[in-house]
Design a protein around this motif. Structure first.
Motif, mmCIF file in Angstrom:
data_model
loop_
_atom_site.group_PDB
_atom_site.id
_atom_site.type_symbol
_atom_site.label_atom_id
_atom_site.label_comp_id
_atom_site.label_asym_id
_atom_site.label_seq_id
_atom_site.Cartn_x
_atom_site.Cartn_y
_atom_site.Cartn_z
ATOM 1 N N ASP A 45 1.150 -1.525 -0.447
ATOM 2 C CA ASP A 45 0.079 -0.026 -0.092
ATOM 3 C C ASP A 45 0.810 1.279 0.120
ATOM 4 O O ASP A 45 1.550 1.052 0.873
ATOM 5 C CB ASP A 45 -1.193 0.223 0.987
ATOM 6 N N ASP A 47 -0.581 4.373 -0.732
ATOM 7 C CA ASP A 47 -1.489 5.649 -0.221
ATOM 8 C C ASP A 47 -1.206 6.447 0.670
ATOM 9 O O ASP A 47 -1.600 5.613 2.284
ATOM 10 C CB ASP A 47 -2.989 4.952 -0.467
ATOM 11 N N ASP A 49 -2.902 8.052 3.076
ATOM 12 C CA ASP A 49 -3.894 8.599 3.506
ATOM 13 C C ASP A 49 -4.243 7.175 3.755
ATOM 14 O O ASP A 49 -5.422 7.332 4.714
ATOM 15 C CB ASP A 49 -4.981 9.263 3.089
ATOM 16 N N ALA A 50 -3.586 5.868 3.613
ATOM 17 C CA ALA A 50 -4.349 4.759 4.159
ATOM 18 C C ALA A 50 -4.468 4.632 5.262
ATOM 19 O O ALA A 50 -3.316 4.446 5.787
ATOM 20 C CB ALA A 50 -4.110 3.711 3.285
ATOM 21 N N GLU A 51 -4.854 3.691 6.239
ATOM 22 C CA GLU A 51 -4.344 3.177 7.221
ATOM 23 C C GLU A 51 -3.191 2.267 7.363
ATOM 24 O O GLU A 51 -2.450 1.836 8.050
ATOM 25 C CB GLU A 51 -5.452 2.442 8.293
ATOM 26 N N THR A 52 -3.525 1.339 5.798
ATOM 27 C CA THR A 52 -1.727 0.540 6.023
ATOM 28 C C THR A 52 -1.308 0.956 4.654
ATOM 29 O O THR A 52 -0.745 0.280 4.921
ATOM 30 C CB THR A 52 -3.295 -0.557 5.222
ATOM 31 N N TYR A 53 -0.488 1.815 5.484
ATOM 32 C CA TYR A 53 0.246 2.383 4.651
ATOM 33 C C TYR A 53 1.947 1.991 5.044
ATOM 34 O O TYR A 53 2.388 2.040 5.806
ATOM 35 C CB TYR A 53 0.360 4.432 4.245
ATOM 36 N N ARG A 55 2.838 -0.705 4.755
ATOM 37 C CA ARG A 55 2.563 -2.428 4.465
ATOM 38 C C ARG A 55 1.957 -3.375 3.336
ATOM 39 O O ARG A 55 1.216 -2.521 1.897
ATOM 40 C CB ARG A 55 1.364 -2.462 6.114
ATOM 41 N N ARG A 438 7.554 7.233 7.519
ATOM 42 C CA ARG A 438 6.646 6.192 7.971
ATOM 43 C C ARG A 438 6.619 4.637 6.565
ATOM 44 O O ARG A 438 5.508 4.083 6.732
ATOM 45 C CB ARG A 438 4.969 6.912 7.180
#
Length: 469
Positions: A45, A47, A49-53, A55, A438
């Motif tokens: 991922d 993105d 803005d995604a919670e799984t960025y 990962r 991140r």
């Protein structure tokens, strides 16, 4: 009558590609060096803005074992727009064609309907490739206007020592059509190939036959200047050899070729792994001078002195770490060239607005044979490997890179283990790179496999050729 719909990720120009929506997923080839488990395609991922960025959010095992997934690509891309009247009905950037450098099998992965869960829908076998094209050991995949060009470093099955060359695959049925070359001239070694579409010119490069790379660098062959040290110019439409441009025998292993994305340009870059004179790596520019193609060295990256006790056996006698330039990538706007120095653990960024006079404007360090530089997301974790496969987003603002080169070479230069990690750098509008704290999938995230090439959803800097300004 229903009009055929053109895939929105087929971009007419580099500017159109850069302006399109950004990537949300990255596809990453992962392989098992002991060949005890299947290789896999990991989906990461990207993105922010995604919670799984940052990962791994998808995972597809290959059928069987022993592939050693290496370089892969799309069945179709923007180059499909090259010819007026080209049959575009149903043609889309949908399938990933994923070769195994050791197995010679080519797995076809469907990224629709769920891009996070690509499905293996077909395997083109080593036998298919050998019988139809006379090649083995597929290395690099590029989608072209009339099909998929697959560079191969080996000859037919049972004759790994070549000559290597290019197989042509149908980009809809995936059948191996034939060998692309009609007259190969002096070319025997193979590695990468790409083109200047509007100039009807293909450029290819040289590494070595499988027996020269299978178990790592062979010191006798390297010091004897036996690895590839030339690039070749071809007539793209006819598959006919036009020129051989020798870089000098000491400039060993001419690998990645990166032509300008400007369809009217007549220049590009090739990276050279190592010089047997001083262990430096180098970047060369090819260009059209009148009616003749020429080549010149434009960047030299020197080796770095090192304590022999910190070096693997192959490098101890030299008391130095060579940069080992193993990948390069050119941003879609042709502004920045990225150079992976896998040995020293450095990713360099050069402003190539004037391609004859590159200027270094950025650098990040991770890993390295001696440095073992840590990522800021895990400052207490020394890293093995170094920036290796590098991929740039279409808008040029993000650079992704992974740390494994080729299983046998990993083990030769990082004998304590290379591990697995992927990193991302953010790029300023005028150059300069900053590591994204991140984004650092590593270790168990990749289930114990090593990671190599990255492809970005919707295309990236090393997947498409553009037909229009």
């Amino acid at each position: 009558m229903t009009q055929p719909v053109t895939d929105p990720t087929f971009y007419r120009s580099a500017a159109e590609a850069a302006a399109a929506p950004p990537e949300r997923l990255a596809y990453v080839a992962a392989f098992d060096r002991p060949a005890e488990r299947p290789d896999a395609m990991a989906v990461v991922d990207v993105d922010p803005d995604a919670e799984t960025y940052g990962r791994v959010v998808g995972w597809t095992d290959m059928p069987g074992t022993g592939d050693e997934l290496h370089h892969f690509g799309w069945n179709a891309c923007s180059s499909a727009l090259a010819h007026a009247g080209h049959d575009m009905n149903g043609l889309a950037r949908r399938y990933l064609l994923v070769p195994g450098l050791r197995s010679s099998n080519i797995h076809v992965l469907d990224t629709v309907p769920d891009p996070r869960a690509p499905r293996v829908v077909r395997t083109v076998t080593a036998k298919d490739l050998s019988e139809a094209a006379g090649y083995s050991r597929p290395h690099t995949m590029h989608c072209g206007p009339d099909g998929v060009f697959l560079t191969c470093i080996g000859g037919p099955q049972g004759n790994d020592d070549g000559p290597g060359g290019i197989a042509l695959l149908d980009h809809t049925t995936f059948e191996v059509v034939r060998a692309w070359e009609t007259d190969r001239g002096p070319q025997r070694l193979a590695y990468d190939a790409w083109w200047h579409l509007n100039r009807n010119v293909l450029i290819s490069s040289e590494w070595g036959h499988p027996s020269m790379i299978e178990d790592g660098v062979v010191p006798e062959l390297l010091l004897g200047n036996e690895y590839g040290h030339a690039i070749h110019v071809w007539d793209l439409a006819e598959g006919r050899h036009l020129q051989r441009l020798d870089l000098g025998a000491q400039h060993q292993m001419a690998l990645e070729v990166r032509p300008s994305h400007d369809p009217e340009a007549t220049w590009g870059f090739v990276g050279v792994v190592i010089s047997t004179e001083d262990l430096s790596g180098s970047i060369w520019r090819w260009f059209l001078d009148g009616d003749e193609w020429r080549v010149e060295k434009v960047i030299t990256v020197p080796a770095e002195p090192a304590d022999p006790d910190l070096l693997p056996p192959a490098l101890k006698p030299f008391s130095a770490v060579p940069p080992l330039i193993t990948d390069i990538d050119l941003s879609v706007d042709d502004r920045f060239l990225y150079v992976s120095c896998w040995g020293t653990g450095e990713l360099k960024q050069f402003d190539v607005g004037d391609p004859a006079h590159p200027r270094e404007v950025g650098s990040v360090r991770l890993g390295g044979i001696v440095g073992r530089a840590a990522h800021p997301a895990a400052p207490d974790l020394p890293l093995a490997g170094g920036p290796q496969m590098v991929e740039v987003s279409r808008d040029g603002r993000r650079v992704y890179f992974t740390n494994s080169l080729y299983g046998a070479w990993d083990d030769q230069f990082y004998p304590d283990g290379v591990g697995a990690w992927m990193a991302k750098a953010d790029v300023g509008p005028d150059g300069g790179m900053t590591l994204d704290q991140r984004f650092f999938p590593h270790g168990d995230e990749f289930r114990g496999l090593r990671v190599h090439q990255v492809r970005l959803q919707g295309g990236d800097a090393s997947s498409d050729s553009y037909c229009y300004r």
